[in-house]
Each structure stands twice: as C-alpha cells, then as structure tokens.
Design a protein around this motif. Sequence first.
Motif, PDB file in Angstrom:
ATOM      1  N   UNK A  12       0.853  -1.187   0.000  1.00  0.00           N
ATOM      2  CA  UNK A  12       0.000   0.000   0.000  1.00  0.00           C
ATOM      3  C   UNK A  12       0.887   1.235   0.000  1.00  0.00           C
ATOM      4  N   UNK A  42       0.998  -5.637   3.531  1.00  0.00           N
ATOM      5  CA  UNK A  42      -0.065  -6.318   4.266  1.00  0.00           C
ATOM      6  C   UNK A  42      -0.224  -7.744   3.766  1.00  0.00           C
ATOM      7  N   UNK A  88     -14.325 -12.210   1.285  1.00  0.00           N
ATOM      8  CA  UNK A  88     -13.840 -11.250   2.279  1.00  0.00           C
ATOM      9  C   UNK A  88     -12.484 -11.683   2.811  1.00  0.00           C
ATOM     10  N   UNK A  89     -11.610 -10.702   2.993  1.00  0.00           N
ATOM     11  CA  UNK A  89     -10.251 -10.997   3.443  1.00  0.00           C
ATOM     12  C   UNK A  89     -10.011 -10.407   4.822  1.00  0.00           C
ATOM     13  N   UNK A 121      -6.992  -9.045   7.270  1.00  0.00           N
ATOM     14  CA  UNK A 121      -5.653  -8.493   7.108  1.00  0.00           C
ATOM     15  C   UNK A 121      -4.864  -8.522   8.410  1.00  0.00           C
ATOM     16  N   UNK A 122      -3.545  -8.602   8.247  1.00  0.00           N
ATOM     17  CA  UNK A 122      -2.646  -8.390   9.359  1.00  0.00           C
ATOM     18  C   UNK A 122      -2.446  -6.906   9.610  1.00  0.00           C
ATOM     19  N   UNK A 123      -1.600  -6.596  10.590  1.00  0.00           N
ATOM     20  CA  UNK A 123      -1.384  -5.214  11.004  1.00  0.00           C
ATOM     21  C   UNK A 123      -0.410  -4.471  10.096  1.00  0.00           C
ATOM     22  N   UNK A 146       5.882  -1.948   7.944  1.00  0.00           N
ATOM     23  CA  UNK A 146       6.326  -0.700   7.294  1.00  0.00           C
ATOM     24  C   UNK A 146       7.805  -0.842   6.972  1.00  0.00           C
TER      25      UNK A 146
END
Lengths: 111, 115
Positions: free
Chosen positions: A37, A90, A99-100, A102-104, A107
């Motif tokens: 992202x 991610x 539907x997925x 997600x992890x946190x 970065x």
Amino acid sequence: NAGVTQTPKFRILKIGQSMTLQCTQDMNHNYMYWYRQDPGMGLKLIYYSVGAGITDKGEVPNGYNVSRSTTEDFPLRLELAAPSQTSVYFCASSPRDTEAFFGQGTRLTVV
Amino acid sequence: EDQVTQSPEALRLQEGESSSLNCSYTVSGLRGLFWYRQDPGKGPEFLFTLYSAGEEKEKERLKATLTKKESFLHITAPKPEDSATYLCAVQSRRDNAGNNRKLIWGLGTSLAVNP
C-alpha cells in the motif's frame, strides 16, 4: 484466535539487502495474499496462494518471491532491496477468495 | 478496463451529522463489492460484501447499498470512533480460464468525525 500475524512491524533495509516478511494465520484459510500500500496508489496485489504448495503472481510481483509450504504460513521474500520497495506491506487470508482478513502490516523503508 | 473510484477523497462531519460515501465502479461482470475500514497504522478491516444490485447490508451506524454502477456507504449519526479511511474493492467474475479475478481497490475516503 490471533487472526493474521505479521512480523516485523517496522524495518529499515539498505539498498541491495534481502529480507523475509513473515505472515501466519490461525483461521485455517486456504487463500492468502500479499499486498503493498503506497500513498495515492491504493492496495496492489503482489502474490497470492490458493493453498499449500500453490502460489501465483499478482499485479506487482517483480522483486519479490513467496512460498507456501503450510496452510498457516506465507512468507514474502525481498531480494536485492530497492528504494521503490519502500512501502507498507499487508498479508491477508480468506476462506473462499471473498472477504479478506488483514494483518497489522509491515512498514518497510529502503535507504 | 476495470476501475474503482471513491468520492469524496476526504470528508469531515460533526458528530451526529449523517452522510454517504460513494464507490463508482466499472467491471466486466461483478462477482462482489467489498467495503473495508482502515484505521491509521492498521490493516483494513472487513465490513460488508454486496453481490447484486439492490442488495443492502447494515452494521450499527453503517449501511451499504449497491446499484449496477455504484455503491454507497451511508453513515447515520456518526460518532468520533467512526473516523477512519473507508475502502471499496470490486471483484469481477471468473475469466475464460476459470480463474477468479483479483480485487480492484479504490483509494479510499478519509472520514473525520468531530465531537
């Protein structure tokens, strides 16, 4: 259930270094995904897997590799890191490619 | 070309001031439209899936609707804790090889709700 767990949360790499982003899920989902992202670019799919032993490229796979030896784990390997790989990564899983979850996120900064 | 456009880019509301977020899409056969919420520094959190025009889903103060060209996320009497970025994604039907198409994501609407 922990859901989707990613490690590390933050990492700084030097150009040309390599690293592995770890992802594990405890929901017994067959589908797993890696996204990046970037500001103004939206989520882009890097690689995905429909089950253990099966992986395929997404929209932006260059510079990355994945493996899926178990249902739970889906690591993402960066070889020869470049500044263009600076992003937030991610990992996600899904029971039916719908539907997925997600992890946190991780970065990553490449300098 | 499959495409998703979300508007507005940013929205600021007073607590209790209802509004709607828009997700316009162009896709070759819709398999599903998804709404997610993303808080700063966190991964997206799944909210709703809509499959066909006319379908509606509700969860607390949120209601998602779908037409053949767009989806709306209606927020009724929002609270400060509803502040987040709301993402829309669409998935097209299987291609000729029988493969599921991947999600196409919008850039999101950043919502701020002031107390």
